[in-house]
Design a protein around this motif. Structure first.
Motif, PDB file in Angstrom:
ATOM      1  N   LEU A   2      -1.700  -2.159  -4.331  1.00  0.00           N
ATOM      2  CA  LEU A   2      -3.166  -2.096  -4.277  1.00  0.00           C
ATOM      3  C   LEU A   2      -3.786  -1.242  -5.366  1.00  0.00           C
ATOM      4  CD1 LEU A   2      -3.950  -1.163  -0.583  1.00  0.00           C
ATOM      5  CD2 LEU A   2      -4.925  -3.084  -1.834  1.00  0.00           C
ATOM      6  N   ASP A   3      -3.120  -0.096  -5.641  1.00  0.00           N
ATOM      7  CA  ASP A   3      -3.821   0.905  -6.448  1.00  0.00           C
ATOM      8  C   ASP A   3      -2.869   1.923  -7.069  1.00  0.00           C
ATOM      9  OD1 ASP A   3      -3.175   2.049  -4.003  1.00  0.00           O
ATOM     10  OD2 ASP A   3      -5.234   2.209  -3.319  1.00  0.00           O
ATOM     11  N   TYR A  13       1.845   6.587  -7.511  1.00  0.00           N
ATOM     12  CA  TYR A  13       2.178   5.570  -6.510  1.00  0.00           C
ATOM     13  C   TYR A  13       3.404   4.774  -6.958  1.00  0.00           C
ATOM     14  CZ  TYR A  13      -2.056   6.649  -3.913  1.00  0.00           C
ATOM     15  OH  TYR A  13      -3.005   7.267  -3.153  1.00  0.00           O
ATOM     16  N   LYS A  26      -7.851   8.887  12.659  1.00  0.00           N
ATOM     17  CA  LYS A  26      -8.455   7.600  12.286  1.00  0.00           C
ATOM     18  C   LYS A  26      -9.341   7.044  13.412  1.00  0.00           C
ATOM     19  CE  LYS A  26      -6.419   7.419   8.252  1.00  0.00           C
ATOM     20  NZ  LYS A  26      -5.219   6.714   7.862  1.00  0.00           N
ATOM     21  N   GLY A  74      -3.737   0.235   4.477  1.00  0.00           N
ATOM     22  CA  GLY A  74      -4.053   1.337   5.373  1.00  0.00           C
ATOM     23  C   GLY A  74      -5.561   1.499   5.295  1.00  0.00           C
ATOM     24  N   ILE A  75      -6.095   2.450   6.026  1.00  0.00           N
ATOM     25  CA  ILE A  75      -7.543   2.702   5.959  1.00  0.00           C
ATOM     26  C   ILE A  75      -7.764   4.197   5.764  1.00  0.00           C
ATOM     27  CG2 ILE A  75      -7.776   2.879   8.485  1.00  0.00           C
ATOM     28  CD1 ILE A  75     -10.547   1.574   8.254  1.00  0.00           C
ATOM     29  N   GLY A  76      -8.717   4.541   4.897  1.00  0.00           N
ATOM     30  CA  GLY A  76      -9.056   5.952   4.715  1.00  0.00           C
ATOM     31  C   GLY A  76      -9.916   6.441   5.877  1.00  0.00           C
ATOM     32  N   HIS A 133     -12.326   3.492   3.568  1.00  0.00           N
ATOM     33  CA  HIS A 133     -11.930   2.776   2.352  1.00  0.00           C
ATOM     34  C   HIS A 133     -10.682   1.931   2.577  1.00  0.00           C
ATOM     35  CE1 HIS A 133      -9.286   6.332   0.662  1.00  0.00           C
ATOM     36  NE2 HIS A 133      -8.556   5.535   1.386  1.00  0.00           N
ATOM     37  N   ILE A 134     -10.561   0.863   1.785  1.00  0.00           N
ATOM     38  CA  ILE A 134      -9.299   0.109   1.691  1.00  0.00           C
ATOM     39  C   ILE A 134      -8.983   0.015   0.204  1.00  0.00           C
ATOM     40  CG2 ILE A 134      -9.175  -1.188   3.855  1.00  0.00           C
ATOM     41  CD1 ILE A 134     -10.672  -3.485   2.520  1.00  0.00           C
ATOM     42  N   GLY A 135      -7.681   0.151  -0.144  1.00  0.00           N
ATOM     43  CA  GLY A 135      -7.384   0.430  -1.542  1.00  0.00           C
ATOM     44  C   GLY A 135      -8.182   1.678  -1.849  1.00  0.00           C
ATOM     45  N   ARG A 156      -2.990  16.800   0.435  1.00  0.00           N
ATOM     46  CA  ARG A 156      -1.732  17.185   1.092  1.00  0.00           C
ATOM     47  C   ARG A 156      -0.499  16.812   0.272  1.00  0.00           C
ATOM     48  NH1 ARG A 156      -3.365  12.383   3.430  1.00  0.00           N
ATOM     49  NH2 ARG A 156      -1.784  10.985   4.284  1.00  0.00           N
ATOM     50  N   ALA A 212       0.850  -1.194   0.000  1.00  0.00           N
ATOM     51  CA  ALA A 212       0.000   0.000   0.000  1.00  0.00           C
ATOM     52  C   ALA A 212       0.885   1.243   0.000  1.00  0.00           C
ATOM     53  CB  ALA A 212      -0.873   0.000   1.255  1.00  0.00           C
ATOM     54  N   THR A 213       0.313   2.347  -0.414  1.00  0.00           N
ATOM     55  CA  THR A 213       1.014   3.637  -0.324  1.00  0.00           C
ATOM     56  C   THR A 213       0.350   4.457   0.793  1.00  0.00           C
ATOM     57  OG1 THR A 213      -0.412   4.566  -2.004  1.00  0.00           O
ATOM     58  CG2 THR A 213       1.653   3.585  -2.763  1.00  0.00           C
ATOM     59  N   GLY A 214       0.506   5.776   0.758  1.00  0.00           N
ATOM     60  CA  GLY A 214      -0.071   6.627   1.807  1.00  0.00           C
ATOM     61  C   GLY A 214       0.944   6.888   2.903  1.00  0.00           C
ATOM     62  N   SER A 215       0.560   7.707   3.873  1.00  0.00           N
ATOM     63  CA  SER A 215       1.496   8.098   4.941  1.00  0.00           C
ATOM     64  C   SER A 215       1.758   6.946   5.903  1.00  0.00           C
ATOM     65  CB  SER A 215       0.922   9.251   5.765  1.00  0.00           C
ATOM     66  OG  SER A 215       0.622  10.320   4.930  1.00  0.00           O
ATOM     67  N   THR A 216       0.745   6.134   6.164  1.00  0.00           N
ATOM     68  CA  THR A 216       0.856   5.146   7.250  1.00  0.00           C
ATOM     69  C   THR A 216       2.029   4.171   7.071  1.00  0.00           C
ATOM     70  OG1 THR A 216      -1.545   5.338   7.372  1.00  0.00           O
ATOM     71  CG2 THR A 216      -0.515   3.635   8.744  1.00  0.00           C
TER      72      THR A 216
END
Ligand code: F6R
Length: 243
Positions: free
Chosen positions: A66-67, A80, A202, A132-134, A138-140, A167, A35-39
């Motif tokens: 994932l995406d 990504y 979260k 991660g979770i939005g 959401h996931i993905g 951001r 997964a990507t994102g900050s987490t």
């Protein structure tokens, strides 16, 4: 779902990296879902450290992300593809041909999704999928909707996701409004799942996730139906009532 509450972001990152390293040691040819994102940034940092200091070996590892935003150039520093190279792939000995992300440059996104799903199936399936979770559950990029798609698909991002991801961009108008994402069924086919949740923003979605129902309003709630999910949370993401 196995829940582990860690003190802070660093502890989640270390434990997450240890779980992935254990999988890599157990099976050096593992298929990792990423997964990507900050987490997961801290977890990727720890994996890079483990590679550099202890020789954690990615030479036979295969990855499926994932995406990916759509449309987006791989070279764009918001893609990504770029994120994964920047945070992990350029720093470990993974073979470029073993790295897979949905192709945000594809002229035919529908065909791309079918091909991605097929490649996943042919690989033998993901051994451990990092998620991660939005803030919206959401996931993905499986966003809350009346119906959730099973397979990899092109989706519209919700205003709350566009806002949350702004951001990373100069202007909210630059955030792509679509993405290619594994579906809920694709994610549920993984042999095991590692969900990372950190930060006070979260806490409301964590409360919903553990409210005892499965609902398309919180796509992550479907993970309750998977037999092997580990959720790593930091203290900030967990309110007193959720302990
Ligand atoms: C990223 C992804 C998303 C993120 C989620 C949380 O590949 O699929 O579902 O995991 O949006 O993002 P962060 O970690 O930035 O809060």
């Amino acid at each position: 779902m196995k829940r582990i509450i860690c003190k802070n972001y660093d502890e989640v990152s270390l434990l997450g990296a240890e779980i992935l390293a254990k999988q890599i040691h157990k099976n050096p040819q593992s298929i990792l879902g990423l997964a990507t994102g900050s987490t997961p940034v801290g977890m990727y940092k720890k994996l890079v450290e483990m590679h550099k200091k202890n020789g954690l070996d990615f030479s036979q590892i295969t990855t499926f992300n994932l995406d990916e935003y759509y449309p987006i150039k791989k070279s764009s520093d918001q893609s990504y593809d770029f994120f994964m190279r920047d945070n992990l792939f350029s720093h470990v000995n993974i073979k470029p041909e073993n790295i897979h992300l949905p192709n945000g440059e594809s002229a035919n996104p529908e065909e791309e999704c079918i091909a991605y799903e097929q490649m996943l199936a042919e690989s033998g399936g993901v051994d451990i999928q990092v998620l991660g979770i939005g803030v919206n559950g959401h996931i993905g990029f499986n966003e809350p909707e009346d119906e959730l798609k099973l397979a990899t698909h092109l989706t519209n991002l919700t205003p709350s996701t566009i806002e949350a991801n702004a951001r990373f961009f100069k202007n909210i108008k630059d955030v792509p409004t679509k993405a290619l994402t594994m579906g809920i069924g694709t994610i549920m086919k993984s042999k095991s799942i590692l969900l990372l949740i950190t930060g006070g923003n979260k806490a409301p979605v964590v409360k919903k996730l553990f409210s005892g129902v499965v609902t398309t309003d919180v796509p992550a709630s479907f993970l309750h139906l998977h037999p092997d999910v580990t959720v790593l949370l930091d203290e900030a993401a967990v309110t007193a009532e959720n302990r």
